[in-house]
Design a protein around this motif. Structure first.
Motif, PDB file in Angstrom:
ATOM      1  N   PRO A   5       0.832  -1.201   0.000  1.00  0.00           N
ATOM      2  CA  PRO A   5       0.000   0.000   0.000  1.00  0.00           C
ATOM      3  C   PRO A   5       0.869   1.256   0.000  1.00  0.00           C
ATOM      4  O   PRO A   5       1.898   1.315   0.699  1.00  0.00           O
ATOM      5  CB  PRO A   5      -0.787  -0.134   1.300  1.00  0.00           C
ATOM      6  CG  PRO A   5       0.103  -0.930   2.200  1.00  0.00           C
ATOM      7  CD  PRO A   5       0.948  -1.814   1.333  1.00  0.00           C
ATOM      8  N   GLU A   6       0.489   2.260  -0.765  1.00  0.00           N
ATOM      9  CA  GLU A   6       1.202   3.531  -0.795  1.00  0.00           C
ATOM     10  C   GLU A   6       0.206   4.654  -0.512  1.00  0.00           C
ATOM     11  O   GLU A   6      -0.784   4.817  -1.236  1.00  0.00           O
ATOM     12  CB  GLU A   6       1.878   3.741  -2.153  1.00  0.00           C
ATOM     13  CG  GLU A   6       2.949   2.706  -2.461  1.00  0.00           C
ATOM     14  CD  GLU A   6       3.605   2.938  -3.818  1.00  0.00           C
ATOM     15  OE1 GLU A   6       3.103   3.811  -4.577  1.00  0.00           O
ATOM     16  OE2 GLU A   6       4.590   2.252  -4.130  1.00  0.00           O
ATOM     17  N   TYR A   7       0.457   5.400   0.550  1.00  0.00           N
ATOM     18  CA  TYR A   7      -0.417   6.488   0.972  1.00  0.00           C
ATOM     19  C   TYR A   7       0.035   7.764   0.271  1.00  0.00           C
ATOM     20  O   TYR A   7       1.184   8.180   0.389  1.00  0.00           O
ATOM     21  CB  TYR A   7      -0.290   6.643   2.493  1.00  0.00           C
ATOM     22  CG  TYR A   7      -1.331   7.515   3.139  1.00  0.00           C
ATOM     23  CD1 TYR A   7      -2.669   7.171   3.129  1.00  0.00           C
ATOM     24  CD2 TYR A   7      -0.961   8.685   3.802  1.00  0.00           C
ATOM     25  CE1 TYR A   7      -3.630   7.958   3.756  1.00  0.00           C
ATOM     26  CE2 TYR A   7      -1.903   9.484   4.431  1.00  0.00           C
ATOM     27  CZ  TYR A   7      -3.236   9.110   4.399  1.00  0.00           C
ATOM     28  OH  TYR A   7      -4.166   9.893   5.024  1.00  0.00           O
ATOM     29  N   LYS A   8      -0.877   8.387  -0.532  1.00  0.00           N
ATOM     30  CA  LYS A   8      -0.464   9.549  -1.323  1.00  0.00           C
ATOM     31  C   LYS A   8      -1.672  10.403  -1.656  1.00  0.00           C
ATOM     32  O   LYS A   8      -2.826  10.010  -1.439  1.00  0.00           O
ATOM     33  CB  LYS A   8       0.235   9.086  -2.604  1.00  0.00           C
ATOM     34  CG  LYS A   8      -0.650   8.247  -3.526  1.00  0.00           C
ATOM     35  CD  LYS A   8       0.121   7.682  -4.729  1.00  0.00           C
ATOM     36  CE  LYS A   8       1.147   6.647  -4.322  1.00  0.00           C
ATOM     37  NZ  LYS A   8       1.736   5.945  -5.481  1.00  0.00           N
ATOM     38  N   SER A   9      -1.391  11.577  -2.211  1.00  0.00           N
ATOM     39  CA  SER A   9      -2.478  12.431  -2.693  1.00  0.00           C
ATOM     40  C   SER A   9      -2.794  12.064  -4.142  1.00  0.00           C
ATOM     41  O   SER A   9      -2.005  11.407  -4.819  1.00  0.00           O
ATOM     42  CB  SER A   9      -2.064  13.902  -2.612  1.00  0.00           C
ATOM     43  OG  SER A   9      -1.079  14.190  -3.595  1.00  0.00           O
ATOM     44  N   PHE A  10      -3.946  12.516  -4.608  1.00  0.00           N
ATOM     45  CA  PHE A  10      -4.285  12.292  -6.014  1.00  0.00           C
ATOM     46  C   PHE A  10      -3.290  12.992  -6.929  1.00  0.00           C
ATOM     47  O   PHE A  10      -2.960  12.498  -8.008  1.00  0.00           O
ATOM     48  CB  PHE A  10      -5.712  12.780  -6.309  1.00  0.00           C
ATOM     49  CG  PHE A  10      -6.770  11.828  -5.837  1.00  0.00           C
ATOM     50  CD1 PHE A  10      -7.086  10.710  -6.584  1.00  0.00           C
ATOM     51  CD2 PHE A  10      -7.441  12.048  -4.646  1.00  0.00           C
ATOM     52  CE1 PHE A  10      -8.061   9.823  -6.156  1.00  0.00           C
ATOM     53  CE2 PHE A  10      -8.414  11.174  -4.208  1.00  0.00           C
ATOM     54  CZ  PHE A  10      -8.729  10.056  -4.952  1.00  0.00           C
ATOM     55  N   GLY A  11      -2.812  14.147  -6.492  1.00  0.00           N
ATOM     56  CA  GLY A  11      -1.815  14.867  -7.278  1.00  0.00           C
ATOM     57  C   GLY A  11      -0.556  14.046  -7.462  1.00  0.00           C
ATOM     58  O   GLY A  11       0.012  13.998  -8.563  1.00  0.00           O
ATOM     59  N   GLU A  12      -0.129  13.377  -6.392  1.00  0.00           N
ATOM     60  CA  GLU A  12       1.062  12.535  -6.479  1.00  0.00           C
ATOM     61  C   GLU A  12       0.806  11.317  -7.372  1.00  0.00           C
ATOM     62  O   GLU A  12       1.673  10.918  -8.155  1.00  0.00           O
ATOM     63  CB  GLU A  12       1.477  12.080  -5.080  1.00  0.00           C
ATOM     64  CG  GLU A  12       1.998  13.203  -4.204  1.00  0.00           C
ATOM     65  CD  GLU A  12       2.228  12.765  -2.781  1.00  0.00           C
ATOM     66  OE1 GLU A  12       3.258  13.151  -2.203  1.00  0.00           O
ATOM     67  OE2 GLU A  12       1.366  12.041  -2.224  1.00  0.00           O
ATOM     68  N   LEU A  13      -0.390  10.753  -7.256  1.00  0.00           N
ATOM     69  CA  LEU A  13      -0.720   9.586  -8.068  1.00  0.00           C
ATOM     70  C   LEU A  13      -0.629   9.921  -9.559  1.00  0.00           C
ATOM     71  O   LEU A  13      -0.058   9.160 -10.350  1.00  0.00           O
ATOM     72  CB  LEU A  13      -2.143   9.108  -7.725  1.00  0.00           C
ATOM     73  CG  LEU A  13      -2.664   7.904  -8.532  1.00  0.00           C
ATOM     74  CD1 LEU A  13      -1.950   6.624  -8.103  1.00  0.00           C
ATOM     75  CD2 LEU A  13      -4.171   7.754  -8.367  1.00  0.00           C
ATOM     76  N   PHE A  14      -1.178  11.082  -9.942  1.00  0.00           N
ATOM     77  CA  PHE A  14      -1.190  11.452 -11.347  1.00  0.00           C
ATOM     78  C   PHE A  14       0.115  12.111 -11.795  1.00  0.00           C
ATOM     79  O   PHE A  14       0.332  12.272 -12.995  1.00  0.00           O
ATOM     80  CB  PHE A  14      -2.382  12.367 -11.633  1.00  0.00           C
ATOM     81  CG  PHE A  14      -3.695  11.634 -11.700  1.00  0.00           C
ATOM     82  CD1 PHE A  14      -4.086  10.993 -12.858  1.00  0.00           C
ATOM     83  CD2 PHE A  14      -4.526  11.574 -10.593  1.00  0.00           C
ATOM     84  CE1 PHE A  14      -5.294  10.312 -12.924  1.00  0.00           C
ATOM     85  CE2 PHE A  14      -5.736  10.901 -10.640  1.00  0.00           C
ATOM     86  CZ  PHE A  14      -6.122  10.262 -11.808  1.00  0.00           C
TER      87      PHE A  14
END
Length: 594
Positions: A5-14
């Motif tokens: 699992p990686e905890y991140k923001s949507f901005g980081e994901l994209f």
């Protein structure tokens, strides 16, 4: 299970090199207005907090992927096992912002800021990489075959034909976002202020809107997660789970698997409630058992779509389900399930309409489906006899409906199993046995007929069902010598079709008698069945509130059998009302026998 699992923001994901695609078993787009309103509410609340300096993080749940890593800066392919609804909605949302910004006109400073915002938004829609000195663009998300062309067109701002419910939901989400942004967030704001709002939205997705990106390196592990996770609390339907079950263990590039996928897309193009009903009715027919909704999935997996099937065998069984769903779609709409032929006329179609639309006797659906695999003539007979049985057993006698759950499934399986040699006599025997055990002396049926009464505000369907059925069987009922039940279906009058639009209830003693014609005794029984007959609706209108002696001429050569009994009387009194009621009971007991 190998997952991380990686905890991140949507901005980081994209911002990463991720592109997403959905496996063939994934559900269609399904977010409705409730989920879209909740999404917009989350954004609006977060914007208010941001402006007030109360920055807070908002967790949007997880997405589950099976991931194939790229080399260097190359794209990373994520098979999106869970989270399609959320990601596709976010992409639709940013595509709407993009279209609004592109339409803005302003001064050089505002337009420069707008272009910066468009650059920030671009990553939510497209991933770009350089391949042999050429820039190559990839859609951030590719969804299922049935939706992808429409989805890509929508996020590019094109409007194309909406051919599925999921297409309508995608377009509805876009329209809702357009209204949310223009009519709420940008209302009464200048271009500069609107651009600030967009900047804040981007900041929220970059910094405050968080998710857990759950990554598996194998499809098997991702599939196991898929079977236990839901998307924002929306449970997967039996159809979607069966689609996953029938595909999950096979190579998705296998030709049979592609056929399975396409067939499920066709099945799931129907609304979710209908698909659930169709699948339950089909497995009921196949097993001969009443299957509760909660057991449908397991019974398919256990008895029909077993995991040990070869791809071709699984494809054949899914194709059967698809074709059965097509039959059930027709039956549910009271449309005749056979191609036009000389064997069928409006009489037969009216009976199907009665059974499905007017009586809403959906318990019979597994049996009707089974009958579509026999001959058209036997199907006609099953519809007609089931219609008579339901009118007698439930509409008139008001006996307990729980019987249908035990009676119909078994008969549906027998009809389907014996489809090449089936005769309606089997169904008639079953109905006859029910009546013998539940109402052997016709007490409930007789009492039900005697209690039938006209209601000015009602549609009076029970009265019409009874009277029309007597009329359709008049030749058989009055034949001398009396003929057996086997001859009844062959002697039904199929030439004059009586339906609720062209047939009305006529009062022999008028409903609103003139003062000079009023009869106190008849006033008390004027709405009872013994004072009523069916009549052509135009003739009924011409009778108005005429007394019996004046309207009797309209019963001569009317073509309606019961009028012959009425014409035997020169006057109409309480005694004649009793006689006609008893005549109806006598005729009905015979007409509704099996």
């Amino acid at each position: 299970m190998n997952v991380r699992p990686e905890y991140k923001s949507f901005g980081e994901l994209f911002a990463e090199n991720n592109v997403f695609f959905t496996p063939k078993y994934q559900r269609d787009y399904s977010w409705e207005s409730e989920q879209i309103e909740q999404f917009c509410g989350d954004i609006e609340n977060a914007l208010t907090a941001l402006v007030e300096g109360n920055v807070s993080q908002h967790f949007f749940g997880g997405i589950v992927c099976s991931q194939e890593e790229g080399v260097g800066n190359r794209k990373i392919e994520n098979m999106l096992v869970d989270g399609q609804q959320r990601l596709s909605t976010i992409i639709i949302f940013f595509s709407v912002i993009k279209s609004i910004l592109l339409a803005y006109e302003g001064d050089e400073k505002d337009l420069a800021f707008r272009d910066d915002l468009l650059t920030d938004i671009h990553k939510y829609l497209v991933f770009e990489e350089r391949v042999q000195r050429e820039k190559v663009s990839h859609a951030r998300l590719r969804i299922g075959n049935a939706d992808n062309v429409f989805f890509q067109a929508t996020i590019q701002g094109a409007e194309i034909a909406r051919t599925r419910d999921s297409h309508k939901l995608i377009w509805s989400a876009r329209q809702s976002f357009q209204a949310f942004l223009v009519d709420k967030l940008f209302e009464n704001k200048t271009l500069t202020e609107s651009l600030e709002v967009v900047d804040n939205i981007i900041k929220l997705f970059e910094e405050s809107f968080l998710l857990i990106h759950i990554i598996s390196t194998t499809v098997d592990d991702a599939y196991k997660l898929f079977m236990v996770l839901n998307d924002r609390g929306i449970n997967l339907t039996e159809g979607e789970l069966l689609k996953a079950h029938t595909i999950g263990n096979f190579d998705e590039n296998n030709a049979h698997v592609i056929q399975i996928t396409n067939d499920w897309d066709s099945i799931l193009a129907n609304d979710a409630s209908s698909v659930s009903d169709f699948l339950r009715w089909i497995v009921t027919m196949l097993t001969g058992e009443h299957i509760p909704n909660s057991q449908v999935l397991e019974r398919y997996k256990q008895d029909y779509l077993t995991s040990n099937l070869a791809p071709q065998d699984m494809a054949n069984k899914v194709r059967f389900i698809k074709e059965a769903c097509e039959k059930l779609k027709l039956l549910s709409d009271a449309e005749w399930p056979f191609e036009s032929s000389n064997n069928t006329n409006q009489f037969h179609k009216t009976k199907l309409d009665w059974l499905v639309k007017k009586l809403k006797h959906t318990h019979s659906m597994p049996m009707l489906l089974a009958a579509t695999y026999t001959t058209e003539v036997e199907f006609q007979k099953v519809v007609s006899e089931t219609c008579k049985f339901f009118i007698r057993y439930k509409v008139i006698s008001n006996l307990h409906a729980g019987l249908f759950s035990s009676l119909y499934p078994n008969k549906a399986k027998i009809i389907y199993t014996q489809r090449d040699r089936f005769s309606v006599a089997l169904i008639q025997e079953a109905f006859r046995d029910v009546i013998a055990s539940k109402d052997s002396e016709n007490e409930y049926f007789t009492a039900g007929i005697a209690s039938l009464a006209y209601s000015r505000k009602g549609d009076n369907r029970p009265l019409k069902y009874l009277m029309i059925t007597i009329q359709e069987n008049w030749d058989w009922l009055t034949n001398e010598p009396a003929l057996g039940v086997r001859r009844r279906l062959h002697m039904e009058d199929k030439t004059a079709v009586f339906d609720f639009k062209n047939t009305s209830i006529e009062h022999l003693y008028p409903y609103s008698a003139r003062e000079v014609d009023r009869n106190v005794d008849l006033e008390e029984v004027k709405n009872r069945i013994g004072n009523l007959v069916i009549l052509d609706i135009n003739t009924n209108a011409s009778n108005k509130d005429s007394p019996f002696r004046d309207k009797i001429v309209n019963f001569t050569n009317s073509g309606i059998g019961i009028h012959e009994f009425v014409l035997e009387h020169d006057e109409w009194s309480h005694e004649q009302v009793e006689l006609l009621r008893n005549k109806y009971i006598e005729l009905s007991v015979r007409a509704f026998s099996f």
